[in-house]
Design a protein around this motif. Structure first.
Motif, mmCIF file in Angstrom:
data_model
loop_
_atom_site.group_PDB
_atom_site.id
_atom_site.type_symbol
_atom_site.label_atom_id
_atom_site.label_comp_id
_atom_site.label_asym_id
_atom_site.label_seq_id
_atom_site.Cartn_x
_atom_site.Cartn_y
_atom_site.Cartn_z
ATOM 1 N N ALA A 297 39.378 39.263 50.131
ATOM 2 C CA ALA A 297 40.049 37.998 49.830
ATOM 3 C C ALA A 297 40.122 37.190 51.116
ATOM 4 N N THR B 109 41.076 29.548 48.504
ATOM 5 C CA THR B 109 40.946 31.006 48.487
ATOM 6 C C THR B 109 39.618 31.436 47.881
ATOM 7 N N TYR C 275 37.638 35.280 46.483
ATOM 8 C CA TYR C 275 37.833 36.688 46.175
ATOM 9 C C TYR C 275 36.507 37.346 45.798
ATOM 10 N N MET D 57 39.103 39.876 41.589
ATOM 11 C CA MET D 57 39.470 38.595 40.984
ATOM 12 C C MET D 57 40.442 38.817 39.826
ATOM 13 N N THR E 23 45.983 38.573 44.940
ATOM 14 C CA THR E 23 46.266 37.198 45.330
ATOM 15 C C THR E 23 46.539 37.139 46.824
ATOM 16 N N LEU F 4 48.839 39.879 50.831
ATOM 17 C CA LEU F 4 47.915 40.232 49.758
ATOM 18 C C LEU F 4 48.723 40.938 48.676
#
Length: 119
Positions: free
Chosen positions: A48, A56, A58, A63, A67, A79
């Motif tokens: 990420a 952002t 990923y 995904m 986050t 994270l």
């Protein structure tokens, strides 16, 4: 400048963990910060990434589950990891640098890593 991670640990599949990374010292904000991970006998790769303006990115396999976010006021990167799977088990590293270097696996700064184990 030091990047110091925390928040790793052991969790059952389906569980959640939140990793944190704080930049200690005089920290000039790099264009990208990222979380990498490395499992035994595999290459370290980013999972990420977040840019200065909050964009952002990923890897496909995280995904919708992970986050990445940051708090510029405290120079802290996060994270949030949900719906964890055994294959997410790895050492997770915080990193910072120019975006092309970060995505290319050569960030300017690395943290020391924090272990995540999912059983």
């Amino acid at each position: 400048v030091q990047l110091v991670e925390s928040g790793g640990g052991s969790v059952q599949a389906g569980g959640s963990l939140r990793l944190s990374c704080v930049a200690l010292g005089v920290f000039y904000r790099r264009h990208c910060m990222a979380w990498f991970r490395q499992a035994p006998e595999t290459e370290r790769e980013w999972v990420a990434v977040i840019t200065n303006d909050g964009t952002t990115g990923y890897r496909d396999y995280v995904m919708g589950r992970f986050t990445i976010s940051k708090d510029n006021a405290t120079n802290t990167l996060y994270l949030q990891m949900n719906s964890l799977r055994p294959e997410d088990s790895a050492t997770y590293y915080c990193a910072a640098g120019e975006c092309v270097e970060v995505v290319g696996g050569r960030p300017e700064l690395w943290g020391q890593g924090t272990q995540v184990t999912v059983s």
